[in-house]
Each structure stands twice: as structure tokens, then as C-alpha cells.
Scaffold this motif. Sequence first.
Motif, short mmCIF file in Angstrom:
data_model
loop_
_atom_site.label_atom_id
_atom_site.label_comp_id
_atom_site.label_asym_id
_atom_site.label_seq_id
_atom_site.Cartn_x
_atom_site.Cartn_y
_atom_site.Cartn_z
N ASP A 38 -8.88 -45.78 6.41
CA ASP A 38 -7.89 -44.76 6.75
C ASP A 38 -6.64 -45.41 7.33
O ASP A 38 -5.51 -45.02 7.01
N THR A 39 -6.81 -46.42 8.16
CA THR A 39 -5.67 -47.12 8.73
C THR A 39 -4.92 -47.91 7.66
O THR A 39 -3.68 -48.04 7.71
N TYR A 41 -4.58 -46.89 4.60
CA TYR A 41 -3.74 -45.89 3.94
C TYR A 41 -2.45 -45.68 4.71
O TYR A 41 -1.37 -45.61 4.12
N GLY A 71 -5.24 -39.99 0.81
CA GLY A 71 -5.92 -40.60 1.94
C GLY A 71 -6.62 -39.58 2.80
O GLY A 71 -7.76 -39.78 3.24
N PHE A 72 -5.96 -38.46 3.05
CA PHE A 72 -6.57 -37.41 3.87
C PHE A 72 -7.79 -36.82 3.18
O PHE A 72 -8.85 -36.68 3.79
N THR A 75 -10.70 -39.45 3.05
CA THR A 75 -11.32 -39.66 4.37
C THR A 75 -12.17 -38.46 4.75
O THR A 75 -13.29 -38.61 5.27
N THR A 76 -11.68 -37.27 4.49
CA THR A 76 -12.45 -36.07 4.78
C THR A 76 -13.73 -36.02 3.95
O THR A 76 -14.80 -35.68 4.47
N CYS A 79 -16.27 -38.66 5.30
CA CYS A 79 -16.85 -38.24 6.57
C CYS A 79 -17.85 -37.10 6.37
O CYS A 79 -18.91 -37.07 7.00
#
Length: 89
Positions: A38-39, A41, A71-72, A75-76, A79
Motif C-alpha cells: 500500500d505504501t 502505491y 491501490g485502494f 488493499t481493501t 484485507c
Amino acid sequence: MLNAIILAVSAIIGVSLLLNLWRFMIGPHTLDRVIALDTMYINAIALIVILGIFMESPLYYEGALIIAMLGFVSTTAVCKFILRGDIVE
């Protein structure tokens, strides 16, 4: 002067990308790897925006927006997969 600042900021973000890649490769837990990705991205978005400032073209900002959305969502999804074991209910 602006070119020197853009070069320095690009180098700093490049070092940050390498450190995130290192954390992604040797992260002891899955969550460490997700946060590192995530970082990465976010750092890629910053590099694209800096390139847009350097080239004076608004097309780079649209590319940064697309990468931010991907990216959002990714990542979602990762998770949710880690927490529940499935992505689609």
C-alpha cells in the motif's frame, strides 16, 4: 532551481520505494507485506505527480488517480480476504 528540487524529491521517493520493497520481501507477517504494498502505491502516485509537474502535463494526474483507485480497491480486497477468507460474499 525547480529541476534540482524535483530531482532531489524523486531520489528521496525512490529510496522510499526501495525500502518498501525490502519490507515487502522480508516482512515476517502478511500484514507487513500488505502495508508495504500500500505504501508502494502511495510512493508511485507521488512519483507520477512529480513527473507531471516536471513535464507540465495534466495527463499524469489522471494516471495517478487511476493508480490510487486501484491501490485502494486492491488493499481493501486483500484485507477482506485475510480477515474473512473470501472476497465476495
